[in-house]
Write a protein that holds these residues in place. Structure first.
Motif, mmCIF file in Angstrom:
data_model
loop_
_atom_site.group_PDB
_atom_site.id
_atom_site.type_symbol
_atom_site.label_atom_id
_atom_site.label_comp_id
_atom_site.label_asym_id
_atom_site.label_seq_id
_atom_site.Cartn_x
_atom_site.Cartn_y
_atom_site.Cartn_z
ATOM 1 N N ALA A 150 65.733 -57.347 -50.597
ATOM 2 C CA ALA A 150 66.778 -56.433 -50.123
ATOM 3 C C ALA A 150 66.164 -55.215 -49.459
ATOM 4 N N GLY A 151 65.105 -54.681 -50.047
ATOM 5 C CA GLY A 151 64.428 -53.542 -49.435
ATOM 6 C C GLY A 151 63.821 -53.887 -48.097
ATOM 7 N N ALA A 152 63.289 -55.112 -47.968
ATOM 8 C CA ALA A 152 62.701 -55.544 -46.699
ATOM 9 C C ALA A 152 63.760 -55.673 -45.620
ATOM 10 N N VAL A 153 64.895 -56.254 -45.969
ATOM 11 C CA VAL A 153 65.976 -56.448 -44.990
ATOM 12 C C VAL A 153 66.532 -55.113 -44.515
ATOM 13 N N TYR A 154 66.730 -54.184 -45.431
ATOM 14 C CA TYR A 154 67.368 -52.918 -45.074
ATOM 15 C C TYR A 154 66.367 -51.807 -44.775
ATOM 16 N N GLY A 155 65.089 -52.110 -44.845
ATOM 17 C CA GLY A 155 64.069 -51.159 -44.413
ATOM 18 C C GLY A 155 63.966 -49.920 -45.268
ATOM 19 N N ASP A 156 64.040 -50.077 -46.590
ATOM 20 C CA ASP A 156 63.987 -48.893 -47.456
ATOM 21 C C ASP A 156 63.066 -49.100 -48.656
ATOM 22 N N ILE A 157 61.943 -49.785 -48.412
ATOM 23 C CA ILE A 157 61.060 -50.068 -49.542
ATOM 24 C C ILE A 157 59.604 -50.085 -49.076
ATOM 25 N N GLN A 158 58.734 -49.747 -50.001
ATOM 26 C CA GLN A 158 57.304 -49.960 -49.815
ATOM 27 C C GLN A 158 56.881 -50.974 -50.876
ATOM 28 N N ILE A 159 56.500 -52.166 -50.434
ATOM 29 C CA ILE A 159 56.121 -53.234 -51.356
ATOM 30 C C ILE A 159 54.608 -53.188 -51.552
ATOM 31 N N PRO A 160 54.156 -53.032 -52.783
ATOM 32 C CA PRO A 160 52.704 -52.948 -53.027
ATOM 33 C C PRO A 160 52.016 -54.276 -52.734
ATOM 34 N N GLU A 161 50.724 -54.208 -52.478
ATOM 35 C CA GLU A 161 49.944 -55.410 -52.193
ATOM 36 C C GLU A 161 49.912 -56.323 -53.409
ATOM 37 N N GLN A 162 50.076 -57.608 -53.149
ATOM 38 C CA GLN A 162 50.004 -58.621 -54.189
ATOM 39 C C GLN A 162 49.566 -59.918 -53.532
#
Length: 700
Positions: A150-162
């Motif tokens: 959801a954060g990726a689609v709406y552009g409101d997240i920082q996803i940590p490296e994994q």
């Protein structure tokens, strides 16, 4: 409840239309009865999803590496749009550049936007480990993946490296171009059954946005909970989009009493047991449905009265009719269909719709037929599998002869799973070497990596790429292929027969593993020596000459022995020949393997048909040994390959070009360097253009 139409601004140049709900949420897509609808011109109208699936990788990479660049996406979006597709389905979160590129492309586009379906990948490793979809570990991991998506689609997240997953700063809002959410992966029937058994006394799920009917299984309640959680994340962003989960024929809600493999019809996951309770955007069913598997499609008689436009019994069409009828009032999409354009095949299907063994034109024909069936039966969408070829993929009947974890570094023409794309990913010299019996292209290559090998018959020019070994030569005289056949024996590993009967007493210093025959009066193909033959070593049911040195056709298994569940009839082991060499004058260039014009010989041989398990590390399959594991084949590292050419004259019954004894010193080894990086050429297949015509003509 809705109140008014509105325009939602995206960027500065492009606007998308949406309807505003009473709670302030926006909605551009919804389901209504059995239709999928889009909001345009301040009203709702049906939209058939003309879709395509897109993977997350390129040749030389595995999916978790996520190597696709923004330029790649932009180039692909233009081709996909031109094809007539309106929706791209992605299975998992892509890097930020995917969403950036999609918004950028749509803002610059003149026509309708290109939409996408966002998939959420299941935590399959945890599910396999727990054997319980409802375990806290699975739920926690799945919900975190939904949060990230959801954060990726709406552009409101920082996803940590994994490892193995997309990460980074997601700052682009692609929500206005989202067509639907697509949760999960194909469900293991064992996992479904185990989950249902462990939680048989659990109450049915009832959430804010989604719930279940009274007869829902625990696994279906789990899916409803995931859909409800996704809807919750949507609501926080002020949007509603239609929801679905991945399903496939193995866990469909229909009964298939003539399915010979119990596991393929042991349990169902029924979309009609899930209901939206407060979700205006709605909900739909989604199935991966191919025409060659499960096996009931080949053995059932329940569709004998279902005929296609050619008047032939069509079990795939019959299945689609039953599937659509079962979901009365609920939209249904076929979210995967198609066949691969591979040399190897992995399963037989009715009406020639096999899992492989197709030219690119045949791939297109079968895909178009399936598309028309899906469209004409009233489904709400059809999404072709897939956009780009995927070299990393494994196929069950190619796995024993491949080196594990090296699939992405070479193109195996025998592995059906690698060639489903309509955008071909061809090995690096595909455009450099044209198999046409002319040598102009070889002259341009000579300064690069062509090696000249002198033999008693003729000089051979050799080169290679990630998929093939290429050979050219000038023969001593013009060849009459109605009377003469050209042979090239290949020595790749230690062992083998040194007195093949075909050579009429000629003694070889080293044995041959494979042999290429080019002819008009005999079949042109790659043959394999019986003691080396993978096929007869792996499957006791496989037939071969068994006579040492008598080379035989190259085969692959497509079905193990089965038993019909109703008649108890034994269904025998099945295999297909895959060693055919296609003459350039008889096929399209992409399928051309050899040509002889006058004295000029030119050909290419797939690495897999030379016995290689990974040419990038120079590994080939070895001969049987006491250490060989059941269902596997020993591998060994080789120095190179040795090619021995000769001519057989059928009128004189003579071998020309070989004299006994044959010393290996007269046939130098062709060697190459190991590689870790791959080169490839992307090009639209014939199937792309056939699907383009079909997609653009649907409404007509």
């Amino acid at each position: 409840m809705t109140v008014a139409g509105s325009w939602f601004l995206v960027g500065s140049t492009k606007m998308t239309e949406s309807e505003q709900l009473q709670n302030g949420s926006q909605m551009t897509f919804r389901t209504q009865d059995d239709q999928f609808e889009v909001y345009r011109d301040e009203s709702w109208s049906p939209l058939f999803i003309k879709g395509i699936n897109m993977g997350a990788t390129l040749p030389g990479h595995f999916p978790g590496e996520l190597p696709i660049s923004k330029d790649d996406y932009l180039r692909w979006f233009e081709m996909i749009d031109e094809m007539g597709v309106n929706t791209i389905r992605i299975y998992t979160i892509h890097p930020p550049v995917f969403y950036e590129a999609l918004v950028e492309y749509n803002e610059a586009a003149q026509g309708d936007p290109l939409y996408f379906m966002q998939g959420v990948w299941s935590p399959v490793n945890i599910m396999d480990d727990t054997g319980d979809a409802l375990s806290n570990r699975v739920l926690q991991a799945f919900k975190q993946e939904i949060d990230h998506a959801a954060g990726a689609v709406y552009g409101d997240i920082q996803i940590p490296e994994q490892d193995g997953k997309a990460s980074g700063d997601y700052t682009t809002d692609a929500g206005p171009y989202l067509a639907a959410w697509h949760i999960g992966t194909e469900w293991s029937p064992d996992l479904v059954q185990q989950t249902n058994d462990k939680h048989s006394d659990d109450p049915a799920f009832s959430g804010t946005y989604f719930g279940t009917t009274e007869n829902a299984s625990p696994f279906e309640s789990w899916l409803a909970e995931l859909l409800d959680y996704t809807a919750e994340q949507e609501s926080k962003r002020g949007w509603q989009h239609p929801m679905t989960f991945t399903n496939w024929m193995t866990t469909d809600p229909l009964e298939h009493p003539q399915e010979p493999q119990k596991r393929e019809d042991m349990v169902s996951v029924d979309p009609t047991h899930i209901e939206e309770t407060n979700w205006d955007a709605g909900y739909f069913a989604s199935y991966h449905a191919y025409p060659y598997y499960p096996d009931f499609l080949r053995f059932t008689n329940q569709y004998d009265d279902v005929k296609n436009e050619d008047g032939k019994v069509d079990t795939y069409l019959g299945y689609l009719k039953d599937l659509k009828d079962y979901h009365d009032g609920l939209p249904v999409m076929i979210s995967e269909f198609g066949v691969p354009s591979s040399r190897g095949s992995a399963h037989n299907g009715p009406l020639g719709r096999d899992q492989g063994g197709h030219s690119e034109q045949e791939q297109g024909k079968h895909a178009v037929d399936q598309l028309h069936h899906i469209y004409n039966e009233g489904f709400s969408g059809a999404l072709l599998f897939t956009w780009q070829d995927e070299w990393f993929k494994k196929t069950w009947n190619a796995m024993p002869s491949s080196t594990d974890h090296r699939e992405a570094f070479w193109f195996n023409a025998l592995s059906a799973e690698e060639s489903y794309g309509v955008l071909g990913m061809y090995p690096g010299k595909a455009d450099d070497v044209k198999i046409d019996g002319e040598l102009d292209d070889w002259r341009e290559l000579e300064q690069k990596d062509v090696e000249k090998t002198a033999t008693p018959l003729t000089d051979l020019n050799l080169t290679h790429d990630e998929g093939y070994v290429y050979v050219s030569a000038r023969l001593p005289e013009d060849i009459d292929l109605e009377k003469q056949s050209v042979y090239i024996g290949v020595d790749s590993v230690d062992g083998g027969t040194d007195t093949p009967p075909l050579l009429r007493g000629v003694q070889l210093e080293e044995g041959l593993e494979t042999m290429i025959r080019l002819s008009e009066w005999e079949k042109s193909e790659v043959l394999i020596e019986p003691t080396y033959d993978f096929h007869t070593r792996l499957y006791e049911e496989a037939s071969g000459s068994g006579q040492e040195g008598t080379f035989q056709p190259w085969k692959m298994a497509v079905s193990l022995p089965l038993r019909h569940p109703l008649t108890q009839e034994e269904i025998p082991f099945e295999d297909v020949e895959v060693g055919q060499m296609n003459r350039a004058s008889l096929v399209n260039q992409e399928e051309a393997d050899w040509e002889i014009k006058g004295r000029v010989l030119e050909m290419r041989i797939p690495w897999g048909l030379l016995g290689f398990s990974d040419p990038s590390t120079k590994q080939a399959v070895g001969y049987p040994s006491s250490e060989q594991m059941e269902g596997n084949l020993p591998k060994e590292t080789v120095d190179g390959i040795r090619l021995l050419p000769w001519i057989y004259d059928k009128e004189r019954e003579e071998i020309l070009g070989l004299s006994s004894p044959v010393s290996t010193e007269a046939y130098p080894l062709y060697e190459w360097k190991k590689w870790q990086e791959t080169a490839y050429d992307e090009k639209r297949k014939a199937s792309y253009y056939m699907m383009k015509e079909a997609l653009q003509g649907l409404e007509q």
